[in-house]
Design an enzyme around this catalytic site. Structure first.
Site, PDB file in Angstrom:
ATOM      1  N   SER A 182      10.208 -12.488  -4.710  1.00  0.00           N
ATOM      2  CA  SER A 182      10.409 -11.733  -3.478  1.00  0.00           C
ATOM      3  C   SER A 182      11.866 -11.559  -3.087  1.00  0.00           C
ATOM      4  O   SER A 182      12.217 -10.565  -2.456  1.00  0.00           O
ATOM      5  CB  SER A 182       9.652 -12.412  -2.333  1.00  0.00           C
ATOM      6  OG  SER A 182      10.109 -13.733  -2.129  1.00  0.00           O
ATOM      7  N   HIS A 210       3.784  -9.436  -4.260  1.00  0.00           N
ATOM      8  CA  HIS A 210       4.712  -8.300  -4.192  1.00  0.00           C
ATOM      9  C   HIS A 210       4.489  -7.302  -5.324  1.00  0.00           C
ATOM     10  O   HIS A 210       5.307  -6.389  -5.509  1.00  0.00           O
ATOM     11  CB  HIS A 210       6.158  -8.796  -4.221  1.00  0.00           C
ATOM     12  CG  HIS A 210       6.596  -9.433  -2.947  1.00  0.00           C
ATOM     13  ND1 HIS A 210       7.082  -8.706  -1.883  1.00  0.00           N
ATOM     14  CD2 HIS A 210       6.598 -10.735  -2.542  1.00  0.00           C
ATOM     15  CE1 HIS A 210       7.388  -9.525  -0.890  1.00  0.00           C
ATOM     16  NE2 HIS A 210       7.094 -10.758  -1.270  1.00  0.00           N
ATOM     17  N   LYS A 241       0.985  -6.880   2.467  1.00  0.00           N
ATOM     18  CA  LYS A 241       2.145  -6.129   1.986  1.00  0.00           C
ATOM     19  C   LYS A 241       1.688  -4.712   1.609  1.00  0.00           C
ATOM     20  O   LYS A 241       1.389  -3.920   2.486  1.00  0.00           O
ATOM     21  CB  LYS A 241       2.823  -6.880   0.853  1.00  0.00           C
ATOM     22  CG  LYS A 241       3.259  -8.294   1.263  1.00  0.00           C
ATOM     23  CD  LYS A 241       4.120  -8.960   0.252  1.00  0.00           C
ATOM     24  CE  LYS A 241       4.318 -10.447   0.563  1.00  0.00           C
ATOM     25  NZ  LYS A 241       4.707 -10.779   1.911  1.00  0.00           N
TER      26      LYS A 241
END
Length: 395
Positions: A182, A210, A241
């Site tokens: 990240s 991610h 996300k």
């Protein structure tokens, strides 16, 4: 104790490590309205994990709104008492189909998924081998269990193999890695990791928070990107996300493993069920992530535009091809100064310093979304073109 905290806070402030929360009065999106010093400012938003722009997508909002009317605001219970609805099972089944796994279990966050995973599945006879730059939730999850703990140097396959050689007495060993890291935007070398896992009879655990929705065919993440889906044993991830940006996490893998987590994982057994509206919105988000190739193509065009522009300006940029685009500054004060210059130029981007990243590794992490326009990226580059700081050196 309070006096100690006051001293520690002042030390952190003087070293440039103090963090401030921006207050938004708008929805998450391409632009956000930030309350600052008594007034509102609308800024280009370059610091959200909203990679596909789905946090305010009409189909996601519509699905969540309909579920709010049909299924209520919340479950007021944990799953095994009276906190499981059809929407929870639909979302778990949809994630399993999307990721190509046997089964999936939902948690209130991916942090809970990682803290609930390791203490439930691994004991004192086992060994966990973790990349040194793994997310804090993996680090804390591993600390909670009694397994032997090993760290290998980031991305260093020789160091990983050396640990695998010396830990062969363990009952079960697992290599644990982020799919995309990240803070750096770098992608794990899963083919090499899976090859070592096969040779040394170890499991592979990947936190793909991610990556899912962002990389690989249909946005199915790093195992799909590298073609090693059948060699990754356990996947964890988030709905907070790319997949809608709300909250919630999951563990996905073999059925027996997921069944045992339902019986024994403490964050699952003792935490309220996900809000039904989040489940419905996430279902819509997965459909968009899987089927809307144009969204990812637009995001990738903006990523190339930003990365190439920053490199032309001489900045050190981390990662490759991912919408996490960190400008590697080094000095915490210089990174904060860069963030402030961007803010004054109408761009919202946050500086990261210790303890989020190691000391001396401060950065401004820019994050690209599919809803960004070419002119937004030009505005970012224009703001940084003349940036200078005595402790920020360009290439």
């Amino acid at each position: 104790m309070l006096n100690r905290f006051v001293v520690d806070l002042e030390t952190s402030r003087q070293q440039g490590f103090e963090k401030h929360e921006a207050i938004l009065s708008s929805a998450q999106g391409r632009e956000v309205t930030v309350l600052h010093q008594g007034s509102s400012r609308t800024l280009i938003n370059m610091c959200a994990n909203n990679y596909l722009g789905l946090a305010n997508h009409p189909e996601v909002i519509g699905a969540a709104t309909r579920a709010l009317g049909s299924h209520g605001f919340g479950m007021a219970s944990v799953r095994f008492i009276c906190g499981t609805q059809d929407l929870h099972k639909r979302l778990e089944n949809r994630l399993s189909t999307y990721l190509g796994t046997d089964d999936t279990i939902l948690y209130s966050s991916c942090f809970d998924a990682n803290t609930g995973l390791f203490e439930t599945l691994f004991g004192a006879e086992d060994a966990l081998i973790s990349d040194e730059l793994n997310h804090a939730s993996i680090i804390d999850g591993i600390r909670l269990c009694k397994a032997a703990r090993h760290r290998y140097r980031h991305g260093d396959m020789e160091n990983l193999e050396a640990i695998l050689r010396t830990s062969q007495a363990a009952r079960t060993r697992a290599i644990v890695t982020d799919g995309v890291f990240s803070m750096d935007g770098s992608v794990a070398n899963l083919p090499a990791i899976c090859d070592l896992a096969r040779r040394y009879k170890a499991l592979v655990v990947v936190d793909d928070s991610h990556a899912v929705g962002v990389v690989g065919p249909g946005g199915r993440g790093t195992p799909s990107l590298h073609g090693v889906e059948d060699q990754v044993d356990i996947l964890t991830g988030t709905l907070g996300k790319a997949l809608g940006g709300a909250s919630g996490g999951y563990v996905s893998g073999r059925k027996a493993l997921i069944d045992w987590l339902r019986q024994a994982s403490r964050p699952y057994l003792f935490s309220n069920s996900l809000m039904p509206a989040i489940c419905a919105g996430s279902l819509a988000a997965i459909d968009l992530a899987e089927n809307s190739l144009e969204i990812r193509e637009t995001m990738n065009h903006r990523v190339v535009q930003l990365r190439s522009g920053l490199q032309r300006l001489g900045f050190r940029v981390g990662g490759v091809d991912h919408p996490i685009v960190p400008i590697l500054v080094g000095d915490a004060e210089a990174a904060q100064a860069m963030s402030e210059v961007l803010f004054e130029s109408g761009v919202f981007a946050v500086a990261f310093s210790y303890p989020v990243v190691p000391k001396g590794a401060a950065r401004v992490r820019l994050q690209v979304s599919a809803v960004h326009r070419p002119e937004d990226i030009l505005q970012v580059l224009g703001a940084l073109e003349s940036f200078s700081h005595p402790r920020c050196h360009r290439l």
